[in-house]
Scaffold this motif. Structure first.
Motif, short mmCIF file in Angstrom:
data_model
loop_
_atom_site.label_atom_id
_atom_site.label_comp_id
_atom_site.label_asym_id
_atom_site.label_seq_id
_atom_site.Cartn_x
_atom_site.Cartn_y
_atom_site.Cartn_z
N VAL A 14 0.69 -0.96 -0.07
CA VAL A 14 0.02 0.04 -0.15
C VAL A 14 0.67 1.23 -0.09
O VAL A 14 0.26 2.46 0.02
CB VAL A 14 -1.00 -0.08 1.23
N GLY A 15 2.30 1.44 0.06
CA GLY A 15 2.82 2.42 0.34
C GLY A 15 4.16 2.66 -0.56
O GLY A 15 4.22 1.85 -1.38
N LEU A 16 4.58 3.77 -0.66
CA LEU A 16 5.85 4.13 -1.59
C LEU A 16 6.88 4.72 -0.91
O LEU A 16 6.77 5.44 0.02
CB LEU A 16 5.41 5.18 -2.75
N LYS A 17 8.10 4.40 -1.30
CA LYS A 17 9.17 5.19 -0.83
C LYS A 17 9.94 6.10 -2.03
O LYS A 17 9.89 5.52 -3.15
CB LYS A 17 10.45 4.32 -0.37
N LEU A 18 9.93 7.27 -2.00
CA LEU A 18 10.25 8.20 -3.06
C LEU A 18 11.55 8.94 -2.51
O LEU A 18 11.56 9.65 -1.43
CB LEU A 18 9.23 9.22 -3.25
N ARG A 19 12.49 9.12 -3.39
CA ARG A 19 13.71 10.00 -3.04
C ARG A 19 13.95 11.01 -4.35
O ARG A 19 14.25 10.33 -5.37
CB ARG A 19 15.08 9.19 -2.75
N TYR A 20 13.63 12.29 -4.09
CA TYR A 20 13.74 13.20 -5.33
C TYR A 20 15.11 13.87 -5.03
O TYR A 20 15.58 14.23 -3.80
CB TYR A 20 12.90 14.31 -5.34
N GLN A 21 16.15 14.03 -6.11
CA GLN A 21 17.17 14.77 -5.89
C GLN A 21 17.53 15.89 -7.16
O GLN A 21 17.29 15.47 -8.17
CB GLN A 21 18.58 13.68 -6.26
N VAL A 22 17.60 17.12 -6.68
CA VAL A 22 17.73 18.12 -7.71
C VAL A 22 19.07 18.63 -7.62
O VAL A 22 19.91 18.73 -6.63
CB VAL A 22 16.76 19.38 -7.17
N PHE A 23 19.92 18.45 -8.85
CA PHE A 23 21.38 18.97 -9.04
C PHE A 23 21.48 20.25 -9.93
O PHE A 23 20.51 20.46 -10.83
CB PHE A 23 22.12 17.76 -9.84
N GLY A 24 22.34 21.25 -9.35
CA GLY A 24 22.50 22.23 -10.16
C GLY A 24 22.99 23.45 -9.24
O GLY A 24 23.14 23.05 -7.95
N ASP A 25 22.44 24.71 -9.65
CA ASP A 25 22.85 25.98 -9.01
C ASP A 25 21.76 26.11 -7.81
O ASP A 25 20.78 26.95 -8.11
CB ASP A 25 23.24 27.18 -9.72
N LEU A 26 21.97 25.55 -6.52
CA LEU A 26 20.74 25.69 -5.75
C LEU A 26 20.48 27.06 -5.36
O LEU A 26 19.53 27.46 -4.68
CB LEU A 26 21.19 24.83 -4.60
N ASP A 27 21.63 27.92 -5.38
CA ASP A 27 21.53 29.14 -4.96
C ASP A 27 20.34 30.07 -5.87
O ASP A 27 20.07 31.04 -5.55
CB ASP A 27 22.72 30.03 -5.21
N ARG A 28 20.13 29.51 -7.04
CA ARG A 28 19.10 30.01 -7.78
C ARG A 28 17.58 29.49 -7.62
O ARG A 28 16.69 29.97 -8.22
CB ARG A 28 19.46 29.74 -9.24
N ILE A 29 17.46 28.54 -6.66
CA ILE A 29 16.17 27.78 -6.63
C ILE A 29 15.54 28.20 -4.86
O ILE A 29 16.45 28.42 -4.19
CB ILE A 29 16.34 26.32 -6.41
N ARG A 30 14.35 28.74 -5.31
CA ARG A 30 13.56 28.74 -3.88
C ARG A 30 13.39 27.42 -3.31
O ARG A 30 12.60 26.61 -3.61
CB ARG A 30 12.44 29.67 -4.10
N PRO A 31 14.25 27.23 -2.15
CA PRO A 31 14.08 25.87 -1.57
C PRO A 31 12.96 25.64 -0.95
O PRO A 31 12.05 26.63 -0.36
CB PRO A 31 15.28 25.81 -0.56
N PRO A 32 12.27 24.40 -0.91
CA PRO A 32 11.29 24.00 0.06
C PRO A 32 11.39 24.24 1.54
O PRO A 32 12.60 24.50 1.97
CB PRO A 32 10.96 22.41 -0.17
N ASP A 33 10.28 24.48 2.37
CA ASP A 33 10.48 24.84 3.66
C ASP A 33 10.95 23.31 4.65
O ASP A 33 10.02 22.37 4.54
CB ASP A 33 9.12 25.24 4.13
N PHE A 34 11.93 23.36 5.15
CA PHE A 34 12.53 22.38 6.06
C PHE A 34 12.20 22.63 7.58
O PHE A 34 12.74 21.93 8.18
CB PHE A 34 13.76 21.73 5.58
N GLU A 35 11.62 23.51 7.74
CA GLU A 35 11.38 24.00 9.18
C GLU A 35 9.91 23.82 9.62
O GLU A 35 9.62 23.43 10.95
CB GLU A 35 11.64 25.81 9.34
N HIS A 36 8.98 24.13 8.84
CA HIS A 36 7.40 23.87 9.39
C HIS A 36 6.84 22.63 8.65
O HIS A 36 6.85 22.36 7.45
CB HIS A 36 6.61 25.05 8.99
N ALA A 37 6.30 21.72 9.54
CA ALA A 37 5.78 20.32 9.03
C ALA A 37 3.89 20.16 9.02
O ALA A 37 3.79 21.09 9.77
CB ALA A 37 6.19 19.14 9.91
#
Length: 166
Positions: A14-37
């Motif tokens: 019934v479930g999935l395990k997913l791992r997304y990886q983004v490669f490149g100039d992360l200084d140009r990307i608005r990152p997702p929120d890793f503080e609020h769950a």
């Protein structure tokens, strides 16, 4: 941004395990929120990662969105029809960003009903990436039309068979 890679596997029936990886100039990307769950609507408006799941031959499907520690899940009865909040919660979300790559790993709760046989699943994997200037890019296994439409039936481009009995 250079590329996005995704690893996917079924967790039980019934479930999935997913791992997304983004490669490149992360200084140009608005990152997702890793503080609020927690459950949050509208994640697709900024950097987020998505999985669309439906049983082979079925019309209804599930949409799961993940942005840092925030998430949302919706069930649809058909193509963009009958949307309701799904009673699906991730069991685990972990993420990090460093040295030119961003990673988020998710283990989902129940995506399928445990009382039904586990069919092949048709999967659509996608990402919305917002840059620091507000520009949006859309990434997917398949873009079947001129405009990004992750709900399009042909976006479910991956077949994930059920696990073999042990």
């Amino acid at each position: 941004m250079d590329r996005i890679e995704v690893q996917i596997e079924r967790l039980g029936e019934v479930g999935l395990k997913l791992r997304y990886q983004v490669f490149g100039d992360l200084d140009r990307i608005r990152p997702p929120d890793f503080e609020h769950a927690g459950r949050t609507d509208g994640l697709w408006r900024s950097t987020c990662f998505e999985a669309f799941v439906k049983p082979e031959g079925g019309e209804g499907y599930l949409e799961c969105n993940f942005a840092g520690l925030q998430w949302a899940a919706y069930r649809f009865s058909g193509y963009r029809e009958g949307m309701v909040e799904a009673a699906v919660e991730p069991c685990l979300i972990e993420g990090s960003a460093r040295d030119g790559w961003l990673s988020i790993e998710i283990e989902t709760g129940r995506l399928a009903r445990p009382d039904l046989p586990a069919p092949d699943w048709r999967i659509g994997l996608s990402a919305v990436i917002e840059d620091i200037d507000g520009g949006i890019s859309y990434w997917a296994l398949a873009h079947p039309s001129d405009k990004p439409d992750f709900h399009h039936p042909d976006s479910f481009a991956l077949t994930l068979p059920p696990l073999e009995p042990a």
